[in-house]
Design a protein around this motif. Structure first.
Motif, PDB file in Angstrom:
ATOM      1  N   GLU A  31       0.777  -1.340   0.134  1.00 41.92           N
ATOM      2  CA  GLU A  31       0.037  -0.004  -0.034  1.00 41.92           C
ATOM      3  C   GLU A  31       0.854   1.176  -0.088  1.00 41.92           C
ATOM      4  O   GLU A  31       0.559   2.094  -0.840  1.00 41.92           O
ATOM      5  N   ARG A  32       1.932   1.311   0.954  1.00 44.46           N
ATOM      6  CA  ARG A  32       3.053   2.409   0.881  1.00 44.46           C
ATOM      7  C   ARG A  32       3.728   2.707  -0.371  1.00 44.46           C
ATOM      8  O   ARG A  32       3.526   3.681  -0.895  1.00 44.46           O
ATOM      9  N   HIS A  61       1.287   3.933  -2.656  1.00 47.30           N
ATOM     10  CA  HIS A  61       0.770   5.584  -2.254  1.00 47.30           C
ATOM     11  C   HIS A  61       1.967   6.552  -2.772  1.00 47.30           C
ATOM     12  O   HIS A  61       1.978   7.531  -3.300  1.00 47.30           O
ATOM     13  N   GLN A 117       0.851   6.020  -7.239  1.00 41.24           N
ATOM     14  CA  GLN A 117      -0.125   7.092  -7.175  1.00 41.24           C
ATOM     15  C   GLN A 117       0.560   8.518  -7.155  1.00 41.24           C
ATOM     16  O   GLN A 117      -0.357   9.344  -7.810  1.00 41.24           O
ATOM     17  N   GLN A 118       1.516   8.797  -6.715  1.00 40.04           N
ATOM     18  CA  GLN A 118       2.237  10.275  -6.680  1.00 40.04           C
ATOM     19  C   GLN A 118       2.433  10.534  -7.942  1.00 40.04           C
ATOM     20  O   GLN A 118       2.302  11.553  -8.605  1.00 40.04           O
ATOM     21  N   ARG A 119       2.791   9.600  -8.946  1.00 47.01           N
ATOM     22  CA  ARG A 119       3.340   9.954 -10.316  1.00 47.01           C
ATOM     23  C   ARG A 119       2.297  10.169 -10.920  1.00 47.01           C
ATOM     24  O   ARG A 119       2.253  10.909 -11.844  1.00 47.01           O
ATOM     25  N   VAL A 134      -0.630  11.130  -9.925  1.00 42.91           N
ATOM     26  CA  VAL A 134      -1.295  12.584  -9.664  1.00 42.91           C
ATOM     27  C   VAL A 134      -0.532  13.480 -10.538  1.00 42.91           C
ATOM     28  O   VAL A 134      -0.991  14.632 -11.003  1.00 42.91           O
ATOM     29  N   SER A 135       0.774  13.311 -10.326  1.00 44.88           N
ATOM     30  CA  SER A 135       1.726  14.675 -10.996  1.00 44.88           C
ATOM     31  C   SER A 135       1.671  14.499 -12.382  1.00 44.88           C
ATOM     32  O   SER A 135       1.374  15.806 -12.957  1.00 44.88           O
ATOM     33  N   LEU A 151      -1.768  16.641 -13.084  1.00 40.37           N
ATOM     34  CA  LEU A 151      -1.592  17.853 -12.842  1.00 40.37           C
ATOM     35  C   LEU A 151      -0.986  18.446 -13.917  1.00 40.37           C
ATOM     36  O   LEU A 151      -1.064  19.685 -14.297  1.00 40.37           O
ATOM     37  N   ALA A 152       0.304  17.772 -14.443  1.00 40.25           N
ATOM     38  CA  ALA A 152       0.870  18.334 -15.640  1.00 40.25           C
ATOM     39  C   ALA A 152      -0.035  18.611 -16.631  1.00 40.25           C
ATOM     40  O   ALA A 152       0.199  19.442 -17.404  1.00 40.25           O
ATOM     41  N   THR A 201      -7.614  10.637 -13.441  1.00 40.00           N
ATOM     42  CA  THR A 201      -8.241  10.798 -12.152  1.00 40.00           C
ATOM     43  C   THR A 201      -8.990   9.822 -11.736  1.00 40.00           C
ATOM     44  O   THR A 201      -9.347   9.276 -10.821  1.00 40.00           O
ATOM     45  N   LEU A 218      -6.853   7.113 -10.918  1.00 39.30           N
ATOM     46  CA  LEU A 218      -6.419   7.123  -9.690  1.00 39.30           C
ATOM     47  C   LEU A 218      -7.311   6.626  -8.692  1.00 39.30           C
ATOM     48  O   LEU A 218      -6.994   5.994  -7.487  1.00 39.30           O
ATOM     49  N   ARG A 223      -6.827   3.828  -5.721  1.00 40.71           N
ATOM     50  CA  ARG A 223      -7.122   4.359  -4.245  1.00 40.71           C
ATOM     51  C   ARG A 223      -7.838   3.104  -3.735  1.00 40.71           C
ATOM     52  O   ARG A 223      -7.496   2.878  -2.752  1.00 40.71           O
ATOM     53  N   ARG A 230      -6.638   0.684  -0.841  1.00 40.35           N
ATOM     54  CA  ARG A 230      -7.391   0.385   0.447  1.00 40.35           C
ATOM     55  C   ARG A 230      -7.726  -0.973   0.861  1.00 40.35           C
ATOM     56  O   ARG A 230      -7.753  -1.554   1.908  1.00 40.35           O
TER      57      ARG A 230
END
Lengths: 371, 137
Positions: free
Chosen positions: A186-187, A190, A194-196, A198-199, A202-203, A230, A233, A237, A241
């Protein structure tokens, strides 16, 4: 002694030994603590042999024998108190001394022995020793043989108890290792994917913001890709979970279970004792409630679920009860079986009550450490 | 939105909203900074740890601090609490952000001094301003 008498004696001894074995084995099965077991062993031996003191000792990590249980006929009116005193209170002096570890039968005086000690070997390894000191002048001639029988009986019980404890410990370790692996996955999801993602989303939004107003087509294409990311994602997510409920680490059971309640299609009434508990217990409670609520939504046709987590007698009690159709069973292939394995691995129990038409209630009980 | 900064990104006449980003993911910090600046906010700092975030919040006095809830070994909730209790930063608006689910965290966000929560994927100048506008006076 005639042959018949000898056969009768042997039979009686066998019956006694069997009865003893049953008593001790049931103590072991009930999970009696070691100290209590040793006392019971020594006590049974005392009953089988003439008046005296029985002691059992076990090799410690220092390679020396340490007493683990003593037993004597205290209260006997024979007036031989000196011989009855606890083993540790007899540093030499008159009468039978304490035999050397592993020394075997050693007569304290010429004639039949007053002291006998035999080694206890568990699965081929020296485990400890059993010894008897007679209050009478001498032990019966077959004392050594009987003590050996008893020591071997005890070795079997000790080995069984050891296997049982080893199995329980291994089960708990497997569950803990699996929880740890899931937490790590999970970590990693995350912190990594997930961070990539999301980034990247946003880009894309940033690129979208730079598109000239007149190029509506490009703008809507970029927007669609960002929306798709999205959604992806959201999906990721929900998978993450399911692998490990990270909210448990941050906020404990209360917020985690209330979030489960909010996601449940059947209305949930929650009553959760506040406070933090060991990780493995919190995760287990979470899975019990999560699985139970999933089952309620799928099968129960219920209008209402009650979830209660409380602490009684140094144990966590979890109840998930609905007013649905009932008739649920703990059967192979059901998620409940895996749940029971998990709960039992932490030393707890899981019970399902579900009569047709009478609703379903799932109850788990998990002891808190140190209880 | 167009290539020119969103007018809504200016809480005070002529001055864009200033914000500080606190997140342990460098790739997110870069993407978030680019997006928010392009949409008209002024990003006055980006911190990778709670400690650095606290220091920058004190020295640069941003209007809004965007704090990731999972800051490696630190907790974004703790940083929000620290910013709220420090006299220098007490007036700063704190918004918590995370890739994790909003409904899992709602209760904890509610109990924190932050004005609200934004899922990272929904981060934009507009969403930040909307939370900034809803802060308690």
């Amino acid at each position: 002694m005639g042959d018949e008498a000898r056969a009768g004696d042997a039979l009686r001894r066998l019956v006694e030994a069997q009865a003893t074995y049953r008593r001790l084995a049931s103590l072991v099965a009930e999970g009696a603590p070691p100290a209590e077991l040793f006392q019971a062993f020594a006590g049974e031996l005392g009953e089988l042999l003439p008046r005296g003191v029985v002691a059992m000792s076990r090799y410690g990590e220092d390679g020396k024998l340490h007493p683990v249980g003593t037993w004597s006929h205290e209260g006997d009116s024979s007036g031989t108190d000196a011989a009855m005193a606890p083993v540790t209170a007899r540093p030499g002096g008159q009468g039978p001394g304490r035999p050397a570890p592993g020394a075997g039968a050693e007569p304290a005086s010429p004639g039949p022995p007053a002291t006998v000690q035999v080694p206890i070997e568990v699965e081929g390894r020296p485990w400890g020793a059993m010894a008897i000191w007679s209050a009478d002048a001498a032990l019966p001639v077959d004392a050594d043989e009987r003590l050996r029988e008893f020591a071997s009986l005890m070795a079997t019980i000790i080995a069984n108890a050891g296997s049982r404890a080893a199995l329980a410990a291994s089960r708990a370790r497997i569950v803990a290792a699996s929880d740890e692996a899931r937490r790590r996955i999970e970590r990693d999801l995350h912190d990594g994917a997930q961070q990539r993602l999301v980034s990247l989303a946003l880009a894309l939004r940033a690129a979208e913001a730079k598109v000239p107003a007149e190029d509506a087509e490009l703008r809507s294409e970029l927007s669609a890709v960002a929306d798709g990311l999205t959604e992806l994602l959201d999906e990721l997510r929900s998978i993450a979970r399911g692998v490990h409920p990270a909210v448990l680490d941050t906020g404990g059971l209360g917020p985690a279970l209330r979030a489960l309640g909010r996601r449940s299609p059947v209305p949930v009434q929650l009553d959760v004792a506040s406070g933090r508990y060991p990780e493995q217990l919190e995760v287990s409670v979470y899975y019990v409630v999560s699985e139970a609520l999933t089952n309620v939504a799928k099968h129960a046709n219920a209008s209402f679920v009650r979830v209660e987590v409380a602490v009684h007698d140094r144990a966590l009690h979890v109840i998930v009860a609905d007013d649905g159709v009932g008739g649920a069973r703990l059967q192979a292939g059901s998620g409940l079986v895996g749940l029971r394995d998990r709960v039992e691995a932490v030393g707890g129990s899981l019970e399902l009550h579900s009569l047709p038409g009478g609703g379903t209630s799932l109850e788990a009980l998990m002891p808190l450490p140190g209880s | 939105m167009t290539g020119t900064p969103d007018r809504a990104a200016q809480p005070r006449a002529g001055a864009p909203l200033t914000c500080l980003l606190v997140d342990d993911s460098p790739v997110f910090l870069t993407a978030a900074r680019t997006l928010l600046e392009r949409q008209g906010l002024r990003v006055v700092g980006a911190a990778g740890t709670a400690e650095e975030g606290y220091r920058l919040a004190r020295s640069r006095s941003p209007d809004v601090v965007l704090v990731d809830i999972a800051l490696g070994t630190d907790s974004g909730f703790d940083l929000a609490q620290r910013l709220a209790t420090d006299a220098t930063t007490a007036g700063t608006t704190v918004v918590l952000i995370s890739t994790r689910s909003e409904d899992d965290l709602a209760e904890l966000v509610q109990a924190s001094p932050a004005v609200g929560f934004l899922p990272k994927a929904e981060l934009s100048a507009r969403s930040v301003l909307s939370l900034f506008g809803h802060r308690e006076p």
